[in-house]
Design an enzyme around this catalytic site. Structure first.
Site, short mmCIF file in Angstrom:
data_model
loop_
_atom_site.label_atom_id
_atom_site.label_comp_id
_atom_site.label_asym_id
_atom_site.label_seq_id
_atom_site.Cartn_x
_atom_site.Cartn_y
_atom_site.Cartn_z
N SER A 248 -1.91 -9.92 4.49
CA SER A 248 -1.54 -8.61 5.00
C SER A 248 -0.89 -8.81 6.36
O SER A 248 -1.49 -9.42 7.25
CB SER A 248 -2.78 -7.72 5.13
OG SER A 248 -2.45 -6.49 5.75
N ASP B 40 0.81 -1.22 0.00
CA ASP B 40 0.00 0.00 0.00
C ASP B 40 0.84 1.26 0.00
O ASP B 40 0.63 2.18 -0.80
CB ASP B 40 -0.95 0.00 1.19
CG ASP B 40 -1.96 -1.14 1.12
OD1 ASP B 40 -2.12 -1.71 0.03
OD2 ASP B 40 -2.57 -1.46 2.16
N ARG C 219 0.50 2.08 16.57
CA ARG C 219 0.03 3.13 15.68
C ARG C 219 0.12 4.54 16.28
O ARG C 219 0.53 5.48 15.58
CB ARG C 219 -1.40 2.84 15.22
CG ARG C 219 -1.54 1.58 14.36
CD ARG C 219 -0.52 1.54 13.26
NE ARG C 219 -0.76 0.47 12.30
CZ ARG C 219 0.17 -0.36 11.89
NH1 ARG C 219 1.40 -0.26 12.37
NH2 ARG C 219 -0.09 -1.29 10.99
N ASP D 110 -6.80 0.97 11.71
CA ASP D 110 -5.59 1.79 11.74
C ASP D 110 -5.84 3.23 11.30
O ASP D 110 -5.18 4.16 11.79
CB ASP D 110 -4.50 1.16 10.88
CG ASP D 110 -3.82 -0.01 11.58
OD1 ASP D 110 -3.98 -0.13 12.81
OD2 ASP D 110 -3.14 -0.80 10.90
#
Length: 400
Positions: A174, A13, A93, A122
């Site tokens: 992922s 990504d 995060r 996220d």
């Protein structure tokens, strides 16, 4: 030229986001990767980021900050999301977003960007942190804007621009990795009926292939914080690495969960959290020995709320700070040593000691003692059960 700072991992990504930002916004792209323990994944990033079109790349080593400021507070709280998930991605995060804001300030950027999808958690975690630390920064989330709708589309987009990616259509998992855990989603795991294949696991030895003899490990805590393994005082990063190694070798730390995402859907994740599983187990055992009943039971309620806050990305909030104050107060006596037995995926207590132990063999013994008068229990039970007795008498009266 105006600048944007991109949270960059080198994965599929974020690799294609660099040219997309240049093509659609005309920004100069500054890439930022936070080293939270990805290991060898970071080595090729400099060359890859530049080849993908970034002006420069920052790699921020935040492993120790990650453990001391994010992992240890969550561990002390005993926070586990929905009884299974040890929050490996969740508490990384806010730290990544914090560094994103710091680099944006350093570079004079007007915007930050991330590669989180519009379906996931996220995006919330990144953006709430940015809003809390600098509400004036513009936030760009390409997955909510572009025409790419699948990982297959993203792979094709990358190939058209000559960008190499580590994900193929044959292995479309992922993954998110840091020093605490490795997560796996997507592919055949999207069907909860499918058992994870052994080749999914990249850290932990599958339990049935683990050694036939158990391994014992001793962990020492000071006020709820792990400080030593097998009698050796270790700094946070080395301590975590050592526990990951020994736990993973014994098949400990695999979690398979269908969890409730913040955005409203259920998702299936398979997590490898070897050292974290050992630490949570050890910390909990030490609290059994050192916390009184009322404090421990109330702390269980706090743990559930704390886990929800971390999972939802509300790290920088007054409530989390207030809960930390409570938790820190409870940890003043959570000091001692826990011995654990690791065997083929199992992590079980094998001994515990603390100078602040509330356990008294003199009171708890089944043998003869001189400190506990068993006759006292009769009056206690009579008073404790009085409401039940009164209600039963009332019901008996009205049943006639």
């Amino acid at each position: 030229m105006k600048k944007v700072v991109l949270a960059y991992s080198g994965g599929l990504d974020t690799s294609i986001i660099i040219p997309w930002l240049k093509e659609n916004y005309g920004y100069e792209v500054i890439a930022m990767a936070a080293d939270v323990g990805q290991g060898e994944e970071l080595e090729p990033l400099h060359e890859k980021a530049i080849k993908s079109g970034a002006q420069k790349l920052y790699i921020e080593d935040v492993k120790e900050e990650f453990l001391t400021d994010f992992v240890w507070p969550t561990l002390k709280a005993g926070a586990v999301y929905e009884g299974k998930y040890l929050l490996g991605t969740s508490f990384a995060r806010p730290l990544i977003a914090k560094k994103l804001v710091e680099i944006a300030h350093k570079e004079g950027a007007e915007a930050v960007a991330h590669g989180a999808t519009g379906k996931g958690n996220d995006q919330v975690r990144f953006e709430l942190t940015v809003k809390a630390l600098d509400p004036d920064l513009k936030i760009i989330a390409p997955w909510r804007e572009w025409d790419i709708r699948s990982r297959e589309d993203a792979i094709d987009y990358a190939k058209e621009r000559g960008i190499p990616v580590p994900v193929t259509k044959e292995r479309p998992y992922s993954m998110d990795r840091n020093i605490w855990h490795l997560s796996h989603e997507g592919g055949d795991l999207e069907d909860p009926w499918n058992e994870p294949k052994d080749d999914v696991f990249m850290i932990i030895t599958p339990p049935e292939k683990a050694p036939d003899k158990p391994t014992y490990v001793e962990i020492e805590f000071e006020q709820g914080v792990p400080v030593a393994v097998d009698g050796e005082k270790l700094p946070p990063v080395r301590l975590m690495e050592k526990l990951n190694e020994v736990a993973a070798a014994n098949g400990v730390g695999i979690v398979d969960i269908v969890e409730n995402r913040l955005v409203g859907m259920k998702s299936r994740g398979v997590y490898e959290t070897p050292g974290g599983t050992v630490l949570y187990t050890a910390h909990r055992e030490l609290e059994y020995l050192t916390l009184d009943r009322m404090t421990m039971h109330f702390k269980e309620q706090v743990a559930a709320k704390y886990a929800e806050l971390v999972y939802d990305g509300i790290w920088y909030s007054p409530l989390r700070e207030a809960l930390d104050a409570f938790v820190d107060s409870t940890q003043k006596t959570v000091t001692g040593t826990v011995r654990l037995k690791l065997y083929k995926g199992n992590c079980t207590p094998a001994g515990i000691k603390s100078p602040y132990s509330l356990y008294s063999e003199e009171f708890a013994t089944f043998g003869e003692d001189e400190v506990y008068n068993q006759k006292d229990a009769e009056g206690f039970i009579n008073l404790f059960g009085l409401p039940l007795k009164v209600r039963a008498l009332m019901e008996k009266k009205h049943s006639k």
